[in-house]
Design an enzyme around this catalytic site. Structure first.
Site, PDB file in Angstrom:
ATOM      1  N   HIS A  80      24.555 -19.412   0.295  1.00  9.42           N
ATOM      2  CA  HIS A  80      23.527 -18.834  -0.561  1.00  9.42           C
ATOM      3  C   HIS A  80      22.120 -19.166  -0.075  1.00  9.42           C
ATOM      4  O   HIS A  80      21.141 -18.609  -0.569  1.00  9.42           O
ATOM      5  CB  HIS A  80      23.737 -19.342  -1.993  1.00  9.42           C
ATOM      6  CG  HIS A  80      22.879 -18.693  -3.021  1.00  9.42           C
ATOM      7  ND1 HIS A  80      21.869 -19.358  -3.686  1.00  9.42           N
ATOM      8  CD2 HIS A  80      22.858 -17.421  -3.505  1.00  9.42           C
ATOM      9  CE1 HIS A  80      21.272 -18.538  -4.534  1.00  9.42           C
ATOM     10  NE2 HIS A  80      21.851 -17.353  -4.453  1.00  9.42           N
ATOM     11  N   ARG A 108      14.161 -19.701 -16.234  1.00  4.93           N
ATOM     12  CA  ARG A 108      14.192 -18.285 -16.613  1.00  4.93           C
ATOM     13  C   ARG A 108      15.427 -17.951 -17.436  1.00  4.93           C
ATOM     14  O   ARG A 108      15.361 -17.220 -18.416  1.00  4.93           O
ATOM     15  CB  ARG A 108      14.172 -17.401 -15.363  1.00  4.93           C
ATOM     16  CG  ARG A 108      14.418 -15.921 -15.678  1.00  4.93           C
ATOM     17  CD  ARG A 108      14.289 -15.047 -14.461  1.00  4.93           C
ATOM     18  NE  ARG A 108      15.180 -15.414 -13.393  1.00  4.93           N
ATOM     19  CZ  ARG A 108      16.434 -14.968 -13.264  1.00  4.93           C
ATOM     20  NH1 ARG A 108      16.952 -14.158 -14.163  1.00  4.93           N
ATOM     21  NH2 ARG A 108      17.178 -15.340 -12.240  1.00  4.93           N
TER      22      ARG A 108
END
Length: 709
Positions: A457, A586
């Site tokens: 990732h 977030r």
């Protein structure tokens, strides 16, 4: 050492977390919020932006589409996982002490209410407001007769040939219904025998969801056109009723580590298997009769908790088609990223990144800084430069027409060594990444799929260049994918540098990912799953020690999700020691802030706005001698245990100052949501005279990080 094991002593997901605590600082049970419910809270914040009348109308439509898409993904992945867990491991507990069945019940209550609220928002507010703005979404009964004739002719010519009615009777078993497909449940009667029958008609996914109905600003859902013309599909039959329905299926991959040598073929086989995965949600028209709902739910093996009865069009993720209408006065003002002034220009005006990096490192902040003229230009220049010998890059997600992939192909065709680590297991991009992998291989690139059992990732690019004084390496490290489209709407940061220590670290990591080299001791990076969690906890502990000694101590995390129990427990301990902590999350946050005696010194906020906040930044320290790291990793089990992730230490004092300023700006955002000690999120009221959100401020003062001016 005290072993913290939440719940009632039954087996808990993941390994027990070992946290060193003083006896009086023992952390209480119930200190973790449920991650699934926290995600639902995040999606509710997205819905609130769709409901906010201060948001431009087409942007409200866009947020409504995002909410629907997020919910689709949640059911495909998280609900599917919990349902499987409820059967296979009913005693397995989440960190907050709930088994899968309990979580599913709580989730069902929250999600059903939000889905109804979302549907009502569209039918009662967004649709009428669009009409007042002369963008009309009509149902068939409201379309003028003359236009109905035109639409019926279009149906005969373009839609009827691709429809396949599937009847259900003793000779025709209930048909397979694909994931996220929109369908019509049709109740038929044969006038001769008067026998009632069920048939399913799939709305072809390649058709535009909203058809033009008379002019370019008037639309009708395509399923309405099909429903109005079913007599042509079932000639001689009486159409008793027709109702839309939509099915969601599990969509998370299950790949064993022991799958042989061909990961690509194994993944393709798994993707084929997923087509027939279990259904996890059924959406039906609110007025669908109970006998039809019962038939569908029974055949899909879903109980009532997974059936959503909704008014208005189903599948509102397709509102993206409406949100893209070119009406600037109904959208956010156009924003054009700037090129940092540090970027050296060539004679033709193009960016010269090698000349730039020979003078100084370049910090970029997207979308405020131009991705095209920095990160993308770096790869394109490397591909064209005859002195570049090799390019290595990780590719997790990219766009359909990718200039970066095109540059890599050109580099390979020019004889450069090009190594691309393509993560073909990137969720929902598996098919696209398989196609990219084959395209790159055919062009002569060396394509690697990463380490077995791990997703790669991290966002890294390495360029090896021959220069007058020898071989030199250049690196890009980022928080976002090499994706030109999302770089315009995702907030991310990146560093372009030729720093010898960092380039050596990145080179060593690529050797580990592509070969048999063992992981080295990295100088400028921490790498998951090797040492990241331990080093993060150590850095938190160092701030706790400073606070306990009466010295200034501060921690700021800006990330997408905070779930890992060991990291959260370390933050709790730091708060108890007196460390001032800000978490800007977030999405998911399993930490409970502001709890007396536990997290008095912790504040949690969330910025959800025009751009998707995507950067991950970790600051340890209260002064200009702080330690700041950034990179690809969130503090989640999957990131720290099952992915190759990289966090890079920011060495340059000027870059640390810029990041420090940005974190302070984000932590004090007056438009953000704040998490209360009771677990509820509330929109902040303007504070200290500041009313402008972080994103708006950065658009005015862009570039945010990349400039020293």
């Amino acid at each position: 050492m005290v072993t913290i094991q939440p719940g009632d002593g039954r087996r808990v997901r993941g390994r027990p977390r070992q946290v060193e605590l003083e006896p009086e600082a023992t952390l209480p049970p119930g200190r973790f919020a449920n991650r699934e419910l926290s995600w639902i809270d995040f999606n509710e914040r997205v819905l609130e932006l769709a409901e906010d009348q201060a948001t431009p109308l087409l942007e409200r439509v866009r947020f409504a589409a995002i909410f629907a898409g997020n919910l689709d993904e949640f059911f495909q992945v998280r609900i599917a996982t919990l349902r499987k867990q409820a059967i296979a491991a009913p005693a397995l507990l989440s960190a907050d002490g709930l088994d899968a069945s309990m979580q599913l019940r709580l989730i069902a209550e929250r999600v059903e209410g939000l889905a109804l609220r979302h549907a009502r928002l569209f039918t009662r507010e967004l649709k009428p407001r669009l009409a007042r703005a002369e963008i009309r979404i009509l149902r068939w009964r409201h379309v003028p007769e003359a236009e109905q004739t035109v639409l019926s002719a279009s149906f005969v010519e373009s839609i009827l040939p691709v429809l396949t009615p599937l009847a259900v009777d003793p000779g025709h078993p209930f048909p397979y219904i694909s994931n996220l497909s929109l369908n019509l449940a049709v109740w038929l009667r044969d006038p001769a025998g008067r026998e009632a029958r069920f048939a399913r008609v799939k709305v072809p996914p390649l058709l535009s969801r909203f058809m033009s109905a008379g002019d370019e600003a008037t639309f009708i859902p395509v399923e309405d056109v099909i429903a109005a013309n079913l007599e042509l599909l079932f000639p001689g039959m009486e159409i008793v009723s027709r109702y839309p329905f939509r099915v969601t299926r599990a969509a998370d991959l299950e790949l064993d580590d022991d799958i042989g040598e061909d990961l690509l073929r194994a993944l393709e086989a798994e993707l084929r298997r997923l087509r027939f995965s279990p259904a996890v949600r059924l959406e039906v028209a609110r007025r669908m009769p109970a006998h039809l709902v019962g038939l569908l739910a029974r055949e899909l093996q879903l109980d009532d908790a997974y059936v959503h009865r909704l008014g208005g069009p189903l599948g509102l993720v397709d509102l993206w088609d409406i949100a893209r209408i070119d009406r600037p006065e109904l959208s956010y003002p156009a924003y054009h990223p700037a090129t940092p002034p540090e970027v050296v220009r060539q004679a033709d005006g193009e960016s010269d990144l090698f000349a730039t990096l020979n003078q100084q490192d370049l910090f970029v902040h997207h979308p405020y800084d131009s991705f095209t003229n920095t990160t993308e230009a770096f790869i394109e220049q490397a591909a064209a430069d005859p002195d570049v010998l090799a390019i290595k890059l990780t590719l997790y997600r990219t766009s359909g027409q990718s200039p970066i992939v095109d540059a890599l192909i050109r580099a390979a065709e020019a004889g450069k060594q090009v190594v691309v680590l393509v993560e073909i297991k990137a969720r929902f991009d598996e098919h696209a990444n398989i196609a990219w992998a084959r395209t790159l291989e055919q062009a002569g690139c060396h394509v690697v799929y990463g380490l077995m059992g791990l997703k790669t990732h991290c966002k890294l690019a390495l360029v090896v260049r021959r220069e007058s004084d020898g071989i030199r390496r250049y690196v890009h490290v980022g928080t976002g994918n090499y994706h030109p489209t999302t770089a315009r709407i995702y907030e991310d940061i990146g560093l372009l540098t030729s720093d010898p220590a960092l380039t050596a670290d990145v080179s060593g990591l690529f050797n580990h990912l592509t070969g048999y080299a063992h992981p080295a001791a990295y100088v400028s990076m921490m790498v998951a799953p090797f040492d990241m969690r331990e080093r993060i906890v150590t850095l938190i502990g160092a701030q706790a020690e400073r606070a306990a000694a009466g010295k200034p101590a501060r921690i700021v995390f800006k990330l997408n999700s905070l779930v890992d129990e060991e990291v959260i427990d370390a933050l709790y301990s730091a708060s108890q020691a007196g460390v001032s902590i800000d978490v800007i999350a977030r999405g998911i946050c399993a930490l409970r802030p502001g709890v007396k005696g536990l997290s008095d010194k912790v504040r949690v906020s969330s910025i959800v706005g025009r751009f998707l906040e995507h950067s991950r930044i970790y600051r340890f320290g209260a002064d200009d001698e702080d330690d700041i790291w950034f990179g690809s990793a969130d503090m989640m089990h999957r990131n720290l245990d099952r992915r190759v992730e990289v966090l890079v230490r920011v060495a340059d004092p000027q870059h640390r100052a810029q990041l420090r300023s940005f974190l302070d700006l984000a932590a004090g955002d007056p438009t953000a949501w704040e998490l209360g000690r009771d677990g509820t999120w509330k929109r902040r009221a303007p504070r200290n005279g500041r009313t402008t959100g972080t994103q708006d401020m950065l658009m005015v003062h862009a570039p945010a990080l990349g400039s020293t001016r």
